[in-house]
Each structure stands twice: as structure tokens, then as C-alpha cells.
Design a protein around this motif. Sequence first.
Motif, PDB file in Angstrom:
ATOM      1  N   LYS A  81      51.277  54.715 -41.098  1.00 32.57           N
ATOM      2  CA  LYS A  81      49.973  54.743 -40.560  1.00 32.57           C
ATOM      3  C   LYS A  81      48.996  54.309 -41.619  1.00 32.57           C
ATOM      4  O   LYS A  81      47.842  53.920 -41.388  1.00 32.57           O
TER       5      LYS A  81
ATOM      6  N   SER B  53      59.925  53.175 -32.588  1.00 31.29           N
ATOM      7  CA  SER B  53      59.068  52.141 -31.977  1.00 31.29           C
ATOM      8  C   SER B  53      59.495  52.220 -30.488  1.00 31.29           C
ATOM      9  O   SER B  53      60.626  52.448 -30.255  1.00 31.29           O
TER      10      SER B  53
ATOM     11  N   TRP C  70      60.922  59.319 -23.317  1.00 24.66           N
ATOM     12  CA  TRP C  70      60.335  58.236 -24.081  1.00 24.66           C
ATOM     13  C   TRP C  70      61.678  57.261 -24.402  1.00 24.66           C
ATOM     14  O   TRP C  70      62.608  57.417 -24.978  1.00 24.66           O
TER      15      TRP C  70
ATOM     16  N   SER D 185      61.577  46.517 -30.064  1.00 29.01           N
ATOM     17  CA  SER D 185      61.409  47.977 -30.787  1.00 29.01           C
ATOM     18  C   SER D 185      62.521  47.935 -31.759  1.00 29.01           C
ATOM     19  O   SER D 185      62.431  48.707 -32.765  1.00 29.01           O
TER      20      SER D 185
ATOM     21  N   VAL E 278      56.947  53.782 -27.914  1.00 29.15           N
ATOM     22  CA  VAL E 278      55.868  54.359 -26.975  1.00 29.15           C
ATOM     23  C   VAL E 278      54.628  54.414 -27.906  1.00 29.15           C
ATOM     24  O   VAL E 278      54.426  53.525 -28.842  1.00 29.15           O
ATOM     25  N   LYS E 279      53.643  55.160 -27.500  1.00 29.36           N
ATOM     26  CA  LYS E 279      52.465  55.116 -28.249  1.00 29.36           C
ATOM     27  C   LYS E 279      52.719  55.505 -29.854  1.00 29.36           C
ATOM     28  O   LYS E 279      53.662  56.256 -30.087  1.00 29.36           O
ATOM     29  N   SER E 280      51.900  54.942 -30.726  1.00 27.99           N
ATOM     30  CA  SER E 280      52.251  55.026 -32.076  1.00 27.99           C
ATOM     31  C   SER E 280      52.328  56.470 -32.625  1.00 27.99           C
ATOM     32  O   SER E 280      53.173  57.071 -33.235  1.00 27.99           O
ATOM     33  N   THR E 281      51.487  57.403 -31.920  1.00 26.15           N
ATOM     34  CA  THR E 281      51.453  58.738 -32.348  1.00 26.15           C
ATOM     35  C   THR E 281      52.650  59.531 -31.830  1.00 26.15           C
ATOM     36  O   THR E 281      53.003  60.292 -32.336  1.00 26.15           O
ATOM     37  N   GLU E 282      53.159  59.113 -30.715  1.00 26.46           N
ATOM     38  CA  GLU E 282      54.395  59.814 -30.089  1.00 26.46           C
ATOM     39  C   GLU E 282      55.585  58.978 -30.795  1.00 26.46           C
ATOM     40  O   GLU E 282      56.610  59.842 -31.101  1.00 26.46           O
ATOM     41  N   ASP E 283      55.469  57.827 -31.436  1.00 24.82           N
ATOM     42  CA  ASP E 283      56.456  57.287 -32.213  1.00 24.82           C
ATOM     43  C   ASP E 283      56.652  58.331 -33.574  1.00 24.82           C
ATOM     44  O   ASP E 283      57.770  58.710 -34.145  1.00 24.82           O
TER      45      ASP E 283
END
Length: 135
Positions: free
Chosen positions: A73, A115, A28, A54, A117-122
Motif C-alpha cells: 500500500k 488479491s 471472499w 488474481s 476483494v477490496k484491497s483493504t480486505e486483501d
Amino acid sequence: MKTKHELELADVKAIAAAAEAEALKNHWAVTIAIVDDGGHLLWLQRLDGAAAVSSHIAPSKARTAALGRRESKVYEDIVNGGRVAFLSAPTIDGLLEGGVPILKDGQCIGAVGVSGVKSTEDAQIARAGIAALGL
């Protein structure tokens, strides 16, 4: 008077190394930002291939998590839940998942924002960094 914990450079380096390792393990390309409890930038690291924007978003997520003393979140959910007036809250502009506060003994001592990738991955990368402290 209370005793206040604070991040030291060795802590910041440990967080950054663990977050970077998590990102690289998953291939990532992200930017990692670490701030103190006042939202002041202590570390910014943009991995190869991470989008330029990012490097603006990650510190904002971290600052929001530190100042709010909760994951960024929470604010994304508030806005998505229809409370769009929250977008006008002063100094809080990282209203996306990926900012995670660093808590020690119930006190916020800083935050990590990621910042790219997908927010969950962040958020996963941020949590992996914080886990390096063993709190």
C-alpha cells in the motif's frame, strides 16, 4: 556474521491455513500468495470463485512487500500522491494494497499477498495469515 531467520514449510502452511480461514469466514474468493524474503514464490492458493487474474496479482503484491520490506500500500500511496515515475521502478509491479511483509526481529523473512476483494480486505486476509505465526 548474523543469524538469518527463514520461513519453513510448516510456517507457510500455518499462514496459508489462517489466511484461507479468514477469507472463507467472510465468503471472499481470493488468491493467497506467500513468498520468501527474496520474493520467490513458496505458496499459491486460488480459492473457488477467485478471478483468474488474481493468481497473477497476489504474487506480485507479495513480492513487492518482501523486496520493499513494507506493505505494498505504501507504493500505491506514492503513485496516487502523484509520483507516477515510481511506476517505472524495476521488479516492483504489485503496487496495490494487499501485500504485507512478514517481520521477525526487525528482519523481513517473507510476505503474503492477497488479491480478489477490496484491497483493504486483501490486506486483512494477509495479516490474519501472518498472525498465525505469533510474531
